[in-house]
Design a protein around this motif. Structure first.
Motif, PDB file in Angstrom:
ATOM      1  N   UNK A  23       0.835  -1.213   0.000  1.00 55.52           N
ATOM      2  CA  UNK A  23       0.000   0.000   0.000  1.00 55.52           C
ATOM      3  C   UNK A  23       0.865   1.257   0.000  1.00 55.52           C
ATOM      4  N   UNK A  27      -8.303 -11.638   2.385  1.00 55.13           N
ATOM      5  CA  UNK A  27      -8.773 -10.258   2.578  1.00 55.13           C
ATOM      6  C   UNK A  27      -7.876  -9.263   1.836  1.00 55.13           C
ATOM      7  N   UNK A  28      -6.576  -9.336   2.105  1.00 48.80           N
ATOM      8  CA  UNK A  28      -5.697  -8.297   1.550  1.00 48.80           C
ATOM      9  C   UNK A  28      -5.414  -8.514   0.060  1.00 48.80           C
ATOM     10  N   UNK A  31      -9.607  -9.941  -1.879  1.00 48.12           N
ATOM     11  CA  UNK A  31     -10.688  -8.942  -1.795  1.00 48.12           C
ATOM     12  C   UNK A  31     -10.164  -7.547  -2.154  1.00 48.12           C
ATOM     13  N   UNK A  32      -9.058  -7.155  -1.500  1.00 44.94           N
ATOM     14  CA  UNK A  32      -8.566  -5.787  -1.723  1.00 44.94           C
ATOM     15  C   UNK A  32      -7.663  -5.676  -2.952  1.00 44.94           C
ATOM     16  N   UNK A  37      -4.557  -6.208  -3.315  1.00 47.51           N
ATOM     17  CA  UNK A  37      -3.212  -5.656  -3.089  1.00 47.51           C
ATOM     18  C   UNK A  37      -2.205  -6.623  -3.723  1.00 47.51           C
ATOM     19  N   UNK A  77     -12.700  -0.930   1.677  1.00 48.78           N
ATOM     20  CA  UNK A  77     -11.509  -0.141   1.357  1.00 48.78           C
ATOM     21  C   UNK A  77     -11.697   0.857   0.222  1.00 48.78           C
ATOM     22  N   UNK A  84      -8.772   3.183   4.366  1.00 50.98           N
ATOM     23  CA  UNK A  84      -7.495   2.623   3.905  1.00 50.98           C
ATOM     24  C   UNK A  84      -7.552   1.110   3.718  1.00 50.98           C
ATOM     25  N   UNK A  85      -8.429   0.437   4.493  1.00 52.12           N
ATOM     26  CA  UNK A  85      -8.352  -1.023   4.536  1.00 52.12           C
ATOM     27  C   UNK A  85      -9.732  -1.642   4.711  1.00 52.12           C
ATOM     28  N   UNK A  86      -9.989  -2.708   3.974  1.00 52.08           N
ATOM     29  CA  UNK A  86     -11.190  -3.508   4.232  1.00 52.08           C
ATOM     30  C   UNK A  86     -11.028  -4.160   5.597  1.00 52.08           C
TER      31      UNK A  86
END
Lengths: 311, 278
Positions: A66, A90-91, A94-95, A97, B107, B113-115
């Motif tokens: 990030x 999640x990171x 989903x996100x 990243x 997010x 900033x974050x889920x």
């Protein structure tokens, strides 16, 4: 032929990249390798040891990504995928990243270390999530090339590295962006394999060839599978056999079955891998012994393929 | 109270009312988890602690605020709308088919900033950003707000050790210590105390504050940018789950649900009564 370990080929290339870009950061969950020692010594500001704490390793990696860093995680394959699966979900999924998760010890390549260190579910689990690409490495040429490709990833990539040193089957400078390669053409049947099993598939195909069974080999090294390439390669082919050192549930054979069903392909598939009936095993004395237990030794595989072709 | 203290207190009331209205209208949302964090968030966003720019949510010099207890999303959304990250009318569409956000933190909402929703992630990600900032010699700070129940997650302590070992003195964690989890009080489930000792043992500077005293929180964080210590800082903020609406406080039954019908009316009355008392 090349005798370099996939791991070293991968990290040597990452070292080159990192030396030219200080935004490249390597997080090791306390894993070492000669190629990593060099990284650690020459580029200490870009090397983070997260300790034996894979969940935090993924979270730190997400934070660094990030912040704009190009992040590489390294640990033993079952631990850097399954121990921290929810963080990856999640990171990374989903996100979205981006980071490169390099896991060493594909399939049963940790041999005598036993089932905690074997990884027979990771392809199924990692491919079940969107926004994650898997590269199941076949040889050291591919390992280096995938390391080069990882510099520009948009989504998280899981690189599945084998511990065993195999002879290279790909020529230097091969382009691996297609995600699959027809490494031997055939007529009667195709063996569709992934990772270390591609080496087995090539040996098997040559033995079948001696008996006038013209057998081709397709190496699937990227998931999701390049459907277009596969469909094109299987045009006119009536029978295929999938080969994987992985549980049958959700692995390569399952993925091929999905493509066959979704596209109404007129091809019969036999899946060869590890059934849940055999489960996990405590067998020692090397990879071949374990493969024998699972029926993945060359003799068993040859027999199963022949029976399938006779049907 | 000084004029600004009064306005901060009013802001707390206003945010509590918004959280309640949003959740009652949606028929869902973690009201009580949001209420315990209100005064902490007022201190951060309105008390001059956080640097942010609603016109430019991705401003590279912004402080990063990571709400790790993602169930308090209605509160953060109310703060972000109120400070101008997006239109306030969006709050009326909380968890609605035409809305842009729901029960747990997302997010892609401006200012987020974050889920979150899955617990135990925020501290590690915050530590990663803080490490990246030190590598790049950036001056911004990273703040994260954790739930106390979240501290049962092992990953929190992996991240806590990592942050201290790597001397992330640009990282501040605030624990909303409301003592209540989903089914019971934390000290009945598995005791979290002595919490200060746990963080100190992991290598952190520790301060314990009244989490409903905006003044105390602001004071505790006032010089956070020029601390001489290499250690990360944790503020353990003692709070009450449901603070501000007495009929919802300290009762596990109100975890994760919005009051409906008569309960909703009662909650509104409680909130007004509390405001009248102050």
């Amino acid at each position: 032929m090349n005798n370099i370990a996939q791991r070293d080929s991968f990290w040597n290339k990452i070292y080159e990249i990192a030396a030219a870009d200080r935004d490249v950061v390597l997080i090791s969950a306390d894993m070492g390798a000669p190629s990593l020692d060099k990284f650690r010594k020459d580029l200490p500001a870009q090397f983070v040891n997260a300790g034996i704490a894979e969940q935090n390793a993924v979270l730190i990696g997400a934070g660094l990504a990030l912040k704009g860093k190009k992040v590489y995680l390294y640990a033993i394959a079952p631990f850097i995928t399954l121990r921290c699966l929810e963080q990856i979900r999640v990171e990374c999924s989903i996100m979205t990243i981006p980071m490169t998760i390099a896991g060493v010890g594909a399939g049963m390549s940790y041999e005598d270390s036993g089932p905690t260190h074997h990884v027979l579910e990771d392809i199924a689990i990692m491919r079940s999530m969107p926004n994650i690409t898997i590269h199941n490495i076949t040889d050291s040429v591919m390992a280096g090339a995938v390391a080069g490709m990882s510099y520009n990833i948009k989504n998280t990539t899981y690189v599945r590295i084998d511990r065993q040193v195999f002879p290279d089957i790909y020529a230097p400078d091969t382009d691996f962006t297609a995600g699959a390669s027809v490494v031997k053409t055939g007529k009667d049947c195709y063996l569709v394999s992934t990772g270390c099993m591609t080496h087995t598939a090539l040996q098997l195909a040559r033995r079948l060839e001696e008996r006038n069974i013209h057998t081709g080999v397709i190496d699937i090294y990227t998931f999701p599978i390049n459907e277009e390439l596969l469909i094109d390669a299987l045009r006119g082919v009536k029978k295929i056999v999938s080969l994987e050192e992985h549980f049958l549930a959700g692995g390569l054979g399952s993925a091929l079955g999905e493509i066959i069903i979704d596209n109404d392909l007129p091809v019969k598939l036999r899946r060869l891998g590890i059934g849940h009936d055999k489960g996990f095993c405590y067998k020692y004395g090397g990879r071949e012994i374990i493969r024998e237990y699972y029926g993945l030794d060359k003799g068993s595989l040859e027999r199963k393929v022949e029976e399938f072709l006779k049907d | 109270m000084s004029g600004s203290a009064v306005s901060l207190k009013n802001k707390s009331y206003e945010l509590r009312k918004r959280v309640l209205d949003m959740c009652v209208k949606a028929g869902t949302g973690h009201v009580t988890s949001s209420l315990s964090s209100v005064d902490i968030m007022v201190a951060l966003y309105y008390g001059g602690i956080l640097k942010y720019d609603p016109e430019n949510p991705q401003w590279s010099g912004r402080d990063r605020f990571i709400l790790s207890k993602g169930q308090a999303s209605p509160l953060l959304y109310a703060v972000l709308a109120d400070t101008g990250f997006f239109d306030i009318s969006e709050l009326d569409r909380f968890a609605q088919p035409d809305g842009m956000f729901g029960v747990h933190l997302q997010w892609d909402v401006p200012g987020v900033e974050l889920t979150s929703g899955s617990l135990g992630h925020g501290l590690g990600v915050a530590a990663g950003i803080a490490l990246g900032a030190l590598m790049d010699k950036d001056l911004f700070m990273v703040f994260t707000l954790l739930g106390d129940g979240e501290c049962y997650e092992g990953s929190i302590w992996e991240s806590a050790m990592f942050a201290a070992h790597n001397k992330l003195n640009n990282l501040v964690a605030i624990v909303d210590r409301n003592y209540l989890c989903v089914t019971d009080f934390t000290e009945n489930i598995i005791a979290l105390e002595p919490m200060e000792d746990k963080w100190r043992a992991c290598g952190w500077n520790v301060k314990r504050v009244n989490g409903h005293s905006i003044k105390d929180i602001v004071e505790a964080l006032a010089y956070v940018r020029c601390r001489r210590s290499h250690k990360p800082l944790v503020l353990i903020a003692d709070t009450v789950k449901g603070e501000g609406i007495e009929c919802l406080t300290n009762n596990p039954i109100w975890h994760g649900q919005a009051p409906k019908g008569k309960d909703a009316e009662m909650a509104r009355v409680c909130l007004l009564t509390r405001q009248g008392d102050e």
